[in-house]
Design a protein around this motif. Sequence first.
Motif, mmCIF file in Angstrom:
data_model
loop_
_atom_site.group_PDB
_atom_site.id
_atom_site.type_symbol
_atom_site.label_atom_id
_atom_site.label_comp_id
_atom_site.label_asym_id
_atom_site.label_seq_id
_atom_site.Cartn_x
_atom_site.Cartn_y
_atom_site.Cartn_z
ATOM 1 N N VAL A 1 0.856 -1.192 0.000
ATOM 2 C CA VAL A 1 0.000 0.000 0.000
ATOM 3 C C VAL A 1 0.887 1.236 0.000
ATOM 4 C CG1 VAL A 1 -1.884 -1.175 1.198
ATOM 5 C CG2 VAL A 1 -0.145 0.038 2.526
ATOM 6 N N PRO A 2 0.361 2.377 -0.443
ATOM 7 C CA PRO A 2 1.161 3.609 -0.433
ATOM 8 C C PRO A 2 1.607 3.972 0.984
ATOM 9 C CG PRO A 2 -0.769 3.872 -1.822
ATOM 10 C CD PRO A 2 -0.957 2.578 -1.090
ATOM 11 N N CYS A 3 2.771 4.593 1.088
ATOM 12 C CA CYS A 3 3.386 4.918 2.380
ATOM 13 C C CYS A 3 3.539 6.423 2.567
ATOM 14 C CB CYS A 3 4.787 4.311 2.467
ATOM 15 S SG CYS A 3 4.868 2.533 2.276
ATOM 16 N N GLU A 4 3.436 6.849 3.822
ATOM 17 C CA GLU A 4 3.959 8.161 4.173
ATOM 18 C C GLU A 4 5.475 8.057 4.067
ATOM 19 O OE1 GLU A 4 2.209 10.672 4.454
ATOM 20 O OE2 GLU A 4 0.226 10.049 5.161
ATOM 21 N N CYS A 5 6.119 9.154 3.707
ATOM 22 C CA CYS A 5 7.560 9.073 3.502
ATOM 23 C C CYS A 5 8.276 10.287 4.071
ATOM 24 C CB CYS A 5 7.892 8.921 2.015
ATOM 25 S SG CYS A 5 7.370 10.322 0.991
ATOM 26 N N ALA A 6 9.539 10.093 4.402
ATOM 27 C CA ALA A 6 10.415 11.165 4.856
ATOM 28 C C ALA A 6 11.788 10.889 4.266
ATOM 29 C CB ALA A 6 10.479 11.213 6.379
ATOM 30 N N GLY A 7 12.633 11.902 4.224
ATOM 31 C CA GLY A 7 13.952 11.699 3.648
ATOM 32 C C GLY A 7 14.939 12.765 4.060
ATOM 33 N N THR A 8 16.200 12.405 4.048
ATOM 34 C CA THR A 8 17.288 13.368 4.180
ATOM 35 C C THR A 8 18.280 13.091 3.062
ATOM 36 O OG1 THR A 8 18.530 11.951 5.698
ATOM 37 C CG2 THR A 8 17.031 13.563 6.680
ATOM 38 N N PHE A 9 18.961 14.153 2.618
ATOM 39 C CA PHE A 9 19.760 14.041 1.402
ATOM 40 C C PHE A 9 21.082 14.789 1.545
ATOM 41 C CE2 PHE A 9 15.249 13.923 0.440
ATOM 42 C CZ PHE A 9 15.134 12.748 -0.282
ATOM 43 N N THR A 10 21.964 14.575 0.582
ATOM 44 C CA THR A 10 23.277 15.200 0.592
ATOM 45 C C THR A 10 23.185 16.718 0.689
ATOM 46 O OG1 THR A 10 25.374 15.400 -0.585
ATOM 47 C CG2 THR A 10 23.398 15.325 -1.942
ATOM 48 N N THR A 11 24.187 17.307 1.355
ATOM 49 C CA THR A 11 24.297 18.761 1.388
ATOM 50 C C THR A 11 25.261 19.266 0.317
ATOM 51 O OG1 THR A 11 26.045 18.622 3.043
ATOM 52 C CG2 THR A 11 23.786 18.886 3.851
ATOM 53 N N ASN A 12 25.839 18.357 -0.450
ATOM 54 C CA ASN A 12 26.706 18.745 -1.557
ATOM 55 C C ASN A 12 25.904 19.571 -2.565
ATOM 56 O OD1 ASN A 12 28.462 18.744 -3.857
ATOM 57 N ND2 ASN A 12 29.428 16.876 -3.105
ATOM 58 N N GLN A 13 26.483 20.669 -3.030
ATOM 59 C CA GLN A 13 25.777 21.501 -4.012
ATOM 60 C C GLN A 13 25.618 20.789 -5.352
ATOM 61 O OE1 GLN A 13 24.327 24.709 -3.431
ATOM 62 N NE2 GLN A 13 24.658 23.793 -1.408
ATOM 63 N N VAL A 14 26.487 19.817 -5.606
ATOM 64 C CA VAL A 14 26.355 18.986 -6.804
ATOM 65 C C VAL A 14 25.548 17.760 -6.401
ATOM 66 C CG1 VAL A 14 27.561 17.674 -8.589
ATOM 67 C CG2 VAL A 14 28.544 19.813 -7.708
ATOM 68 N N LYS A 15 24.305 17.718 -6.836
ATOM 69 C CA LYS A 15 23.396 16.643 -6.450
ATOM 70 C C LYS A 15 23.056 15.768 -7.644
ATOM 71 C CE LYS A 15 21.135 19.050 -2.593
ATOM 72 N NZ LYS A 15 22.142 20.100 -2.462
ATOM 73 N N ALA A 16 23.052 14.464 -7.419
ATOM 74 C CA ALA A 16 22.684 13.524 -8.472
ATOM 75 C C ALA A 16 21.227 13.719 -8.873
ATOM 76 C CB ALA A 16 22.906 12.096 -7.990
ATOM 77 N N ALA A 17 20.914 13.302 -10.096
ATOM 78 C CA ALA A 17 19.544 13.430 -10.590
ATOM 79 C C ALA A 17 18.556 12.687 -9.697
ATOM 80 C CB ALA A 17 19.466 12.902 -12.026
ATOM 81 N N CYS A 18 18.954 11.518 -9.210
ATOM 82 C CA CYS A 18 18.057 10.724 -8.363
ATOM 83 C C CYS A 18 17.781 11.422 -7.031
ATOM 84 C CB CYS A 18 18.639 9.335 -8.132
ATOM 85 S SG CYS A 18 20.383 9.320 -7.683
ATOM 86 N N VAL A 19 18.744 12.156 -6.507
ATOM 87 C CA VAL A 19 18.532 12.893 -5.265
ATOM 88 C C VAL A 19 17.448 13.940 -5.468
ATOM 89 C CG1 VAL A 19 19.572 14.554 -3.658
ATOM 90 C CG2 VAL A 19 20.830 12.498 -4.320
ATOM 91 N N MET A 20 17.532 14.675 -6.559
ATOM 92 C CA MET A 20 16.535 15.712 -6.824
ATOM 93 C C MET A 20 15.163 15.104 -7.108
ATOM 94 S SD MET A 20 18.771 18.617 -8.817
ATOM 95 C CE MET A 20 19.894 17.582 -9.736
ATOM 96 N N TRP A 21 15.154 13.944 -7.747
ATOM 97 C CA TRP A 21 13.893 13.243 -8.007
ATOM 98 C C TRP A 21 13.215 12.863 -6.695
ATOM 99 C CZ3 TRP A 21 11.146 11.793 -12.413
ATOM 100 C CH2 TRP A 21 10.159 10.823 -12.243
ATOM 101 N N ASP A 22 13.987 12.295 -5.778
ATOM 102 C CA ASP A 22 13.434 11.828 -4.504
ATOM 103 C C ASP A 22 13.048 12.987 -3.590
ATOM 104 O OD1 ASP A 22 13.929 9.335 -5.491
ATOM 105 O OD2 ASP A 22 15.632 8.896 -4.187
ATOM 106 N N LYS A 23 13.848 14.044 -3.592
ATOM 107 C CA LYS A 23 13.519 15.222 -2.787
ATOM 108 C C LYS A 23 12.165 15.781 -3.191
ATOM 109 C CE LYS A 23 16.421 18.585 -2.152
ATOM 110 N NZ LYS A 23 16.261 18.878 -0.702
ATOM 111 N N LYS A 24 11.880 15.763 -4.478
ATOM 112 C CA LYS A 24 10.606 16.290 -4.966
ATOM 113 C C LYS A 24 9.440 15.479 -4.414
ATOM 114 C CE LYS A 24 8.122 17.469 -9.224
ATOM 115 N NZ LYS A 24 8.179 17.453 -10.721
ATOM 116 N N ILE A 25 9.582 14.160 -4.384
ATOM 117 C CA ILE A 25 8.519 13.305 -3.851
ATOM 118 C C ILE A 25 8.321 13.573 -2.363
ATOM 119 C CG2 ILE A 25 7.804 10.934 -3.371
ATOM 120 C CD1 ILE A 25 9.314 10.053 -5.863
ATOM 121 N N VAL A 26 9.418 13.581 -1.611
ATOM 122 C CA VAL A 26 9.325 13.767 -0.163
ATOM 123 C C VAL A 26 8.747 15.129 0.186
ATOM 124 C CG1 VAL A 26 10.692 14.024 1.960
ATOM 125 C CG2 VAL A 26 11.176 12.144 0.371
#
Length: 407
Positions: free
Chosen positions: A38-63
């Motif tokens: 079933v769908p989940c509530e979600c939370a996330g933390t991500f890199t503080t590097n100014q150069v961020k991978a595409a997947c990081v930005m993808w996941d940040k948008k969802i969270v």
Amino acid sequence: MKIIEGGVTAPIGFKAADFAAGIKYQGRTDMAMVYSDVPCECAGTFTTNQVKAACVMWDKKIVESGSKMQAVVINSGIANACTGQEGFDACEATAKAVEKELGVPYDTVAVASTGVIGMQLPVDKLVNGVAGMAGILSHDKEAGTKASKAIMTTDTINKEYALTFEVGGKTVTVGGMSKGSGMIHPNMCTMLGFITTDLSIDKTLMQQALSSVVKDTFNMITVDGDTSTNDTLLLMANGLAGNDTITSKNEDYDKFYEALFTICRFLARKMAGDGEGASKLFEAKVTGAKTKDDARTLARAIVGSNLSKAAIFGCDANFGRFLCAMGYSGAKFDQNDVELFFESKKGTLKVFDHGNPIDFDEEYAVSIMKEDEVMVVANMNEGDQEATAFGCDLTYDYVKINADYRS
């Protein structure tokens, strides 16, 4: 709390799978999927590097959108960082492949990558991997273990953990897996971490708990001083344990917080001890500091110093290296207040006392430092705050591994 066997598939309703997609590695699995019924509530933390991978930005948008999350697809070998629009297209193609195979909206599918920066992902292999995993998703403990192995890069061991606790008469389970061995430094590290739970909890509280826990667990790791482009830690809660939803910071929230901290600390220590080329876990515990920030800063400085790490590798009780690192850390303290100790399962040895060196037994010091887990303890005697940082020794193999990482 009760520690149980397993990882991400331990909570009710979570499945996992792995696949050998041939993205970079041959002869081993290199893709994994974690999926909730079933769908989940979600939370996330991500890199503080100014150069961020595409997947990081993808996941940040969802969270950050407040959306639900139902699946995560992970590949190892290629980081999908510094890859421009093609990198974003690969994220979308992966998520849409999950939508096609499992019928879940693609914007509830997170993606994560780890590996070489600057290389494009082979989208056809990703899509093929999703199709292969969709048909073998399983609730079994072994499926979670296999997923934890598939996300490894230079890791030498997989990392997973699970535990249960009671909330309102319901048994709640939390499970997790992570990878990380090199390009690891506080805020967070070349780490991918995935935590699942069948708890029902408000999304805002989930995020607050995760952001707080990270400060004294994953953010206290340093292996080599390099902060990655790909750091991702995701928490998914599907509510299938059947507890009344936690909506305030009450006793039930405290139980969840403790469980989350326990899992993250376990995984953080495992990652630090499995640093590239490492022969031992190197921890620094700072006590009696004026502030929590000072304690964290001092502990990270000790385990982050290359000279300190080399001393731990060589079993050299050269306490001046650790004091030097503390001195340039930025934290303010009086060296005449400091006590310094070496500690392992062999025992504890005091080597520095309130500004003065101690005539200690060198052979005993070596025996302490030869253990697989070694701790430097610094008592600042200036307050009541403490923190522990996790690292590893610096060996010849670290250079060998990173000198030919792309080959």
